[in-house]
Design a protein around this motif. Structure first.
Motif, PDB file in Angstrom:
ATOM      1  N   UNK A   1       1.030  -0.848  -0.505  1.00  0.00           N
ATOM      2  CA  UNK A   1       0.049  -0.002   0.121  1.00  0.00           C
ATOM      3  C   UNK A   1       1.105   1.578   0.071  1.00  0.00           C
ATOM      4  N   UNK A   2       0.125   2.019  -1.570  1.00  0.00           N
ATOM      5  CA  UNK A   2       1.139   3.549  -0.719  1.00  0.00           C
ATOM      6  C   UNK A   2       0.457   4.309  -0.859  1.00  0.00           C
ATOM      7  N   UNK A   3       0.299   5.296  -0.306  1.00  0.00           N
ATOM      8  CA  UNK A   3      -0.673   6.526   0.072  1.00  0.00           C
ATOM      9  C   UNK A   3       0.465   7.557   0.462  1.00  0.00           C
ATOM     10  N   UNK A   4      -0.346   8.566  -0.868  1.00  0.00           N
ATOM     11  CA  UNK A   4       0.524   9.431  -1.064  1.00  0.00           C
ATOM     12  C   UNK A   4      -0.394  11.758  -1.112  1.00  0.00           C
ATOM     13  N   UNK A   5      -0.037  12.056  -0.014  1.00  0.00           N
ATOM     14  CA  UNK A   5      -0.546  13.346  -0.099  1.00  0.00           C
ATOM     15  C   UNK A   5      -0.262  14.413  -0.683  1.00  0.00           C
ATOM     16  N   UNK A   6      -0.928  14.921  -1.719  1.00  0.00           N
ATOM     17  CA  UNK A   6       0.079  16.077  -2.321  1.00  0.00           C
ATOM     18  C   UNK A   6      -1.035  17.749  -1.893  1.00  0.00           C
ATOM     19  N   UNK A   7       0.038  18.600  -2.282  1.00  0.00           N
ATOM     20  CA  UNK A   7      -1.331  20.210  -2.589  1.00  0.00           C
ATOM     21  C   UNK A   7      -0.455  20.125  -4.206  1.00  0.00           C
ATOM     22  N   UNK A   8      -1.728  20.331  -5.059  1.00  0.00           N
ATOM     23  CA  UNK A   8      -1.809  21.070  -6.242  1.00  0.00           C
ATOM     24  C   UNK A   8      -2.188  21.883  -6.066  1.00  0.00           C
ATOM     25  N   UNK A   9      -1.231  23.000  -7.117  1.00  0.00           N
ATOM     26  CA  UNK A   9      -1.436  24.663  -7.499  1.00  0.00           C
ATOM     27  C   UNK A   9      -1.705  24.730  -8.967  1.00  0.00           C
ATOM     28  N   UNK A  10      -2.996  25.228  -9.058  1.00  0.00           N
ATOM     29  CA  UNK A  10      -3.160  24.734 -10.383  1.00  0.00           C
ATOM     30  C   UNK A  10      -3.573  26.596 -11.148  1.00  0.00           C
ATOM     31  N   UNK A  11      -3.949  26.887 -12.581  1.00  0.00           N
ATOM     32  CA  UNK A  11      -3.447  28.527 -12.729  1.00  0.00           C
ATOM     33  C   UNK A  11      -5.992  28.638 -12.372  1.00  0.00           C
ATOM     34  N   UNK A  12      -5.894  29.459 -12.073  1.00  0.00           N
ATOM     35  CA  UNK A  12      -7.629  29.616 -11.817  1.00  0.00           C
ATOM     36  C   UNK A  12      -8.256  29.181 -12.959  1.00  0.00           C
ATOM     37  N   UNK A  13      -7.714  30.460 -13.618  1.00  0.00           N
ATOM     38  CA  UNK A  13      -8.946  29.755 -14.986  1.00  0.00           C
ATOM     39  C   UNK A  13      -8.804  28.451 -16.045  1.00  0.00           C
TER      40      UNK A  13
ATOM     41  N   UNK B   1       4.044   4.353   3.223  1.00  0.00           N
ATOM     42  CA  UNK B   1       4.405   3.014   2.360  1.00  0.00           C
ATOM     43  C   UNK B   1       3.899   1.543   3.451  1.00  0.00           C
ATOM     44  N   UNK B   2       3.294   0.780   3.013  1.00  0.00           N
ATOM     45  CA  UNK B   2       3.524  -0.542   4.279  1.00  0.00           C
ATOM     46  C   UNK B   2       3.545  -1.828   3.117  1.00  0.00           C
ATOM     47  N   UNK B   3       3.877  -2.286   3.240  1.00  0.00           N
ATOM     48  CA  UNK B   3       4.433  -3.918   2.613  1.00  0.00           C
ATOM     49  C   UNK B   3       2.920  -4.369   2.522  1.00  0.00           C
TER      50      UNK B   3
END
Length: 100
Positions: free
Chosen positions: A1-13, A74-76
């Protein structure tokens, strides 16, 4: 099991189209967003792609300015539980004081 938390910064338009593309990705889920283009996204391994491959795909979406990894676990799951102590390893610590 593989888990990632991400902050995505996108162009507002571009935000509506970016949200649509992210929501269509297997193993990727938007958990929060705001109007200035920030999205909190959780990415998990799938049978077809690893979490790192999915994060790289997020980078390639037109209008995505940055993807920052903020959490990783991560957990095997196939490995035996190595963290479990042997059945008799805690007996010494559980003894009562018989000679008091």
């Amino acid at each position: 099991m593989n888990i990632c938390g991400c902050l995505v910064h996108a162009a507002v338009q571009s935000l509506p189209g970016i949200r649509e593309q992210i929501e269509a990705m297997d193993g990727v889920e938007i958990h929060a967003s705001d109007d200035d283009g920030r999205l909190v996204v959780v990415v998990e391994d799938t049978p077809a792609n690893t979490a790192s491959e999915l994060i790289m795909q997020l980078h390639q979406i037109p209008g995505v300015l940055s993807v920052t990894l903020t959490y990783h676990h991560f957990e095997d799951l196939a490995a035996p539980e190595a963290a479990s102590p042997p059945a008799n390893s805690s007996q010494a610590g559980d003894r009562t004081h018989d000679n008091l």
